[in-house]
Design a protein around this motif. Structure first.
Motif, PDB file in Angstrom:
ATOM      1  N   VAL A   1      -2.943   3.315  -5.388  1.00 41.02           N
ATOM      2  CA  VAL A   1      -3.657   3.713  -4.170  1.00 41.02           C
ATOM      3  C   VAL A   1      -2.777   4.611  -3.308  1.00 41.02           C
ATOM      4  CG1 VAL A   1      -4.685   2.864  -2.036  1.00 41.02           C
ATOM      5  CG2 VAL A   1      -5.133   1.676  -4.184  1.00 41.02           C
ATOM      6  N   LEU A   2      -1.497   4.277  -3.225  1.00 40.95           N
ATOM      7  CA  LEU A   2      -0.569   5.127  -2.465  1.00 40.95           C
ATOM      8  C   LEU A   2      -0.478   6.525  -3.076  1.00 40.95           C
ATOM      9  CD1 LEU A   2       2.343   2.622  -1.676  1.00 40.95           C
ATOM     10  CD2 LEU A   2       0.575   3.486  -0.116  1.00 40.95           C
ATOM     11  N   ALA A   3      -0.635   6.621  -4.404  1.00 41.32           N
ATOM     12  CA  ALA A   3      -0.630   7.936  -5.054  1.00 41.32           C
ATOM     13  C   ALA A   3      -1.825   8.765  -4.606  1.00 41.32           C
ATOM     14  CB  ALA A   3      -0.633   7.769  -6.569  1.00 41.32           C
ATOM     15  N   ALA A   4      -2.976   8.109  -4.418  1.00 43.18           N
ATOM     16  CA  ALA A   4      -4.154   8.826  -3.917  1.00 43.18           C
ATOM     17  C   ALA A   4      -3.914   9.333  -2.502  1.00 43.18           C
ATOM     18  CB  ALA A   4      -5.381   7.910  -3.951  1.00 43.18           C
ATOM     19  N   VAL A   5      -3.302   8.491  -1.660  1.00 43.35           N
ATOM     20  CA  VAL A   5      -2.977   8.906  -0.291  1.00 43.35           C
ATOM     21  C   VAL A   5      -1.971  10.053  -0.309  1.00 43.35           C
ATOM     22  CG1 VAL A   5      -1.988   8.161   1.899  1.00 43.35           C
ATOM     23  CG2 VAL A   5      -3.492   6.626   0.622  1.00 43.35           C
ATOM     24  N   ALA A   6      -0.968   9.938  -1.183  1.00 44.39           N
ATOM     25  CA  ALA A   6       0.041  11.002  -1.288  1.00 44.39           C
ATOM     26  C   ALA A   6      -0.601  12.313  -1.725  1.00 44.39           C
ATOM     27  CB  ALA A   6       1.135  10.592  -2.266  1.00 44.39           C
ATOM     28  N   GLY A   7      -1.551  12.225  -2.666  1.00 41.52           N
ATOM     29  CA  GLY A   7      -2.250  13.434  -3.095  1.00 41.52           C
ATOM     30  C   GLY A   7      -2.996  14.088  -1.963  1.00 41.52           C
ATOM     31  N   ALA A   8      -3.629  13.285  -1.117  1.00 40.11           N
ATOM     32  CA  ALA A   8      -4.351  13.836   0.029  1.00 40.11           C
ATOM     33  C   ALA A   8      -3.396  14.488   1.024  1.00 40.11           C
ATOM     34  CB  ALA A   8      -5.161  12.734   0.713  1.00 40.11           C
ATOM     35  N   LEU A   9      -2.266  13.845   1.283  1.00 43.96           N
ATOM     36  CA  LEU A   9      -1.279  14.395   2.222  1.00 43.96           C
ATOM     37  C   LEU A   9      -0.671  15.687   1.691  1.00 43.96           C
ATOM     38  CD1 LEU A   9       0.533  11.105   3.319  1.00 43.96           C
ATOM     39  CD2 LEU A   9      -1.118  12.444   4.638  1.00 43.96           C
ATOM     40  N   ILE A  10      -0.372  15.706   0.393  1.00 41.29           N
ATOM     41  CA  ILE A  10       0.212  16.907  -0.209  1.00 41.29           C
ATOM     42  C   ILE A  10      -0.779  18.063  -0.138  1.00 41.29           C
ATOM     43  CG2 ILE A  10       0.942  17.931  -2.406  1.00 41.29           C
ATOM     44  CD1 ILE A  10       2.167  15.192  -3.094  1.00 41.29           C
ATOM     45  N   ALA A  11      -2.053  17.771  -0.425  1.00 43.72           N
ATOM     46  CA  ALA A  11      -3.060  18.826  -0.399  1.00 43.72           C
ATOM     47  C   ALA A  11      -3.225  19.414   0.990  1.00 43.72           C
ATOM     48  CB  ALA A  11      -4.390  18.284  -0.902  1.00 43.72           C
ATOM     49  N   ASP A  12      -3.063  18.591   2.012  1.00 36.08           N
ATOM     50  CA  ASP A  12      -3.198  19.085   3.388  1.00 36.08           C
ATOM     51  C   ASP A  12      -2.056  20.034   3.758  1.00 36.08           C
ATOM     52  OD1 ASP A  12      -5.554  17.840   3.999  1.00 36.08           O
ATOM     53  OD2 ASP A  12      -4.591  16.011   4.727  1.00 36.08           O
ATOM     54  N   ALA A  13      -0.865  19.778   3.194  1.00 34.72           N
ATOM     55  CA  ALA A  13       0.314  20.530   3.620  1.00 34.72           C
ATOM     56  C   ALA A  13       0.743  21.618   2.645  1.00 34.72           C
ATOM     57  CB  ALA A  13       1.488  19.565   3.838  1.00 34.72           C
TER      58      ALA A  13
ATOM     59  N   PHE B   1      -1.144  18.812 -14.447  1.00 30.49           N
ATOM     60  CA  PHE B   1      -0.235  17.713 -14.763  1.00 30.49           C
ATOM     61  C   PHE B   1      -1.025  16.491 -15.223  1.00 30.49           C
ATOM     62  CE2 PHE B   1       2.301  13.997 -13.929  1.00 30.49           C
ATOM     63  CZ  PHE B   1       3.594  14.364 -14.242  1.00 30.49           C
ATOM     64  N   ALA B   2      -2.070  16.142 -14.459  1.00 35.04           N
ATOM     65  CA  ALA B   2      -2.892  14.990 -14.827  1.00 35.04           C
ATOM     66  C   ALA B   2      -3.566  15.218 -16.179  1.00 35.04           C
ATOM     67  CB  ALA B   2      -3.930  14.727 -13.746  1.00 35.04           C
ATOM     68  N   ALA B   3      -4.065  16.439 -16.406  1.00 28.45           N
ATOM     69  CA  ALA B   3      -4.728  16.742 -17.675  1.00 28.45           C
ATOM     70  C   ALA B   3      -3.760  16.624 -18.843  1.00 28.45           C
ATOM     71  CB  ALA B   3      -5.341  18.143 -17.626  1.00 28.45           C
TER      72      ALA B   3
ATOM     73  N   LEU C   1       2.045   5.293 -15.374  1.00 29.82           N
ATOM     74  CA  LEU C   1       2.090   6.632 -15.964  1.00 29.82           C
ATOM     75  C   LEU C   1       0.683   7.220 -16.063  1.00 29.82           C
ATOM     76  CD1 LEU C   1       4.677   6.163 -18.859  1.00 29.82           C
ATOM     77  CD2 LEU C   1       4.998   7.423 -16.727  1.00 29.82           C
ATOM     78  N   ASP C   2      -0.296   6.368 -16.372  1.00 27.48           N
ATOM     79  CA  ASP C   2      -1.676   6.839 -16.431  1.00 27.48           C
ATOM     80  C   ASP C   2      -2.263   7.028 -15.037  1.00 27.48           C
ATOM     81  OD1 ASP C   2      -1.330   6.426 -19.109  1.00 27.48           O
ATOM     82  OD2 ASP C   2      -2.471   4.566 -19.178  1.00 27.48           O
ATOM     83  N   GLY C   3      -1.979   6.073 -14.149  1.00 26.63           N
ATOM     84  CA  GLY C   3      -2.692   5.995 -12.885  1.00 26.63           C
ATOM     85  C   GLY C   3      -2.261   6.961 -11.811  1.00 26.63           C
ATOM     86  N   ILE C   4      -0.972   7.241 -11.719  1.00 25.41           N
ATOM     87  CA  ILE C   4      -0.491   8.050 -10.600  1.00 25.41           C
ATOM     88  C   ILE C   4      -1.099   9.448 -10.588  1.00 25.41           C
ATOM     89  CG2 ILE C   4       1.551   9.195  -9.657  1.00 25.41           C
ATOM     90  CD1 ILE C   4       3.106   6.623 -10.158  1.00 25.41           C
ATOM     91  N   PRO C   5      -1.059  10.209 -11.699  1.00 23.99           N
ATOM     92  CA  PRO C   5      -1.667  11.549 -11.628  1.00 23.99           C
ATOM     93  C   PRO C   5      -3.172  11.513 -11.409  1.00 23.99           C
ATOM     94  CG  PRO C   5      -0.953  11.038 -13.867  1.00 23.99           C
ATOM     95  CD  PRO C   5      -0.383   9.977 -12.987  1.00 23.99           C
ATOM     96  N   GLU C   6      -3.855  10.519 -12.008  1.00 19.92           N
ATOM     97  CA  GLU C   6      -5.304  10.417 -11.801  1.00 19.92           C
ATOM     98  C   GLU C   6      -5.625  10.186 -10.328  1.00 19.92           C
ATOM     99  OE1 GLU C   6      -6.105   8.192 -16.099  1.00 19.92           O
ATOM    100  OE2 GLU C   6      -6.059   7.055 -14.225  1.00 19.92           O
ATOM    101  N   GLN C   7      -4.905   9.259  -9.717  1.00 19.43           N
ATOM    102  CA  GLN C   7      -5.161   8.942  -8.311  1.00 19.43           C
ATOM    103  C   GLN C   7      -4.784  10.115  -7.408  1.00 19.43           C
ATOM    104  OE1 GLN C   7      -6.603   6.338  -7.082  1.00 19.43           O
ATOM    105  NE2 GLN C   7      -6.340   4.607  -8.455  1.00 19.43           N
ATOM    106  N   ALA C   8      -3.699  10.812  -7.740  1.00 14.93           N
ATOM    107  CA  ALA C   8      -3.294  11.967  -6.938  1.00 14.93           C
ATOM    108  C   ALA C   8      -4.379  13.033  -6.940  1.00 14.93           C
ATOM    109  CB  ALA C   8      -1.980  12.538  -7.461  1.00 14.93           C
ATOM    110  N   VAL C   9      -5.011  13.235  -8.098  1.00 17.03           N
ATOM    111  CA  VAL C   9      -6.093  14.223  -8.184  1.00 17.03           C
ATOM    112  C   VAL C   9      -7.284  13.793  -7.336  1.00 17.03           C
ATOM    113  CG1 VAL C   9      -7.787  15.241  -9.748  1.00 17.03           C
ATOM    114  CG2 VAL C   9      -5.386  15.124 -10.414  1.00 17.03           C
ATOM    115  N   LEU C  10      -7.601  12.498  -7.328  1.00 20.04           N
ATOM    116  CA  LEU C  10      -8.669  12.007  -6.454  1.00 20.04           C
ATOM    117  C   LEU C  10      -8.365  12.334  -4.992  1.00 20.04           C
ATOM    118  CD1 LEU C  10      -9.564   8.473  -7.897  1.00 20.04           C
ATOM    119  CD2 LEU C  10     -11.037  10.487  -7.840  1.00 20.04           C
ATOM    120  N   GLY C  11      -7.124  12.076  -4.579  1.00 20.79           N
ATOM    121  CA  GLY C  11      -6.736  12.354  -3.195  1.00 20.79           C
ATOM    122  C   GLY C  11      -6.782  13.826  -2.864  1.00 20.79           C
TER     123      GLY C  11
END
Length: 235
Positions: free
Chosen positions: A168-180, A192-194, A104-114
């Motif tokens: 880590v997959l959440a970070a990759v997903a964040g990068a893919l979502i941002a591209d599309a 959401f992360a905040a 719950l803590d990690g997924i939004p943080e990692q998504a923002v990194l991505g």
């Protein structure tokens, strides 16, 4: 993609480091509390200078507001669900609630990194340090509790390895979502992360830091905030 994998792995690796530290020895509550307070202060700075500011820049106030509300509500209800599940299942199922809490803590943080990497802004060092540091006491405390409840070292390490992989997959997903996705989505994810982090800080991280570190917690929080704020402004 490779950058998201790399930096997502770096940020999440502290979960495994924390688990290993708990296996090696039992750490005094005051040490865990000080690290926890430092991480809380660093996350506060990241919410203010990275997530809120970046979300407003990328998506505007409406996107950030929607994200804030969604993140706060999702974390609140998911955390309540984890608490009820843990209470019903008892020590025999201690690992699953702890893993869910970390996710719950990690997924939004990692998504923002991505998302930040995909947007071409590079990795946010302030957010990276905040996530890395805040993960340590969580993993140390949780792993210590699981070991005390009779879980094997292999189980503890395997559990956190799964959490690291998903993060880590959440970070990759964040990068893919941002591209599309359109720019507004980045603002929603930042919000959401905040929102999720603010609820987590007030409900769990700060009270635990105060309980373990006593009066030193406030000073450690200020130091963590100052370090992360400096990284946000200088890097």
């Amino acid at each position: 993609m490779l950058d998201a994998l790399l930096w997502g792995g770096v940020a999440a690796s502290s979960l495994l480091i924390g688990a290993l530290l708990a296996i090696v020895r039992r750490w005094p509550d005051v040490v865990v509390g000080v690290v926890l307070a430092f991480g809380a202060g660093a996350l506060m700075a990241s919410v203010a200078f990275e997530l809120a500011e970046g979300g407003l820049r990328d998506g505007g106030p409406l996107a950030v507001g929607v994200g804030l509300a969604a993140g706060a509500l999702v974390y609140f209800f998911a955390d309540r669900g984890v608490e009820r599940w843990s209470g019903r299942k008892g020590a025999s199922a201690a690992g699953a609630p702890l893993a869910i809490g970390a996710l719950l803590d990690g997924i939004p943080e990692q998504a923002v990194l991505g998302i930040g990497l995909a947007a071409g802004g590079g990795v946010s060092m302030a957010l990276l340090v905040s996530v890395f540091v805040s993960n340590l006491p969580e993993a140390i405390g949780s792993s210590s509790d699981m070991l005390a409840a009779g879980r094997s070292r292999r189980f503890v390490l395997s559990l956190w390895l799964v959490v690291v992989i998903v993060s880590v997959l959440a970070a990759v997903a964040g990068a893919l979502i941002a591209d599309a996705a359109p720019p507004g989505l980045a603002g929603i994810v930042d919000g959401f992360a905040a929102g999720a982090l603010l609820v987590m800080l007030v409900d769990a991280m700060i009270p635990e830091a105060r309980a373990k570190a006593k009066n030193v917690a406030g000073l450690a929080t200020v130091v963590g905030f100052a370090v992360a704020a400096s990284l946000s402004l200088l890097v």
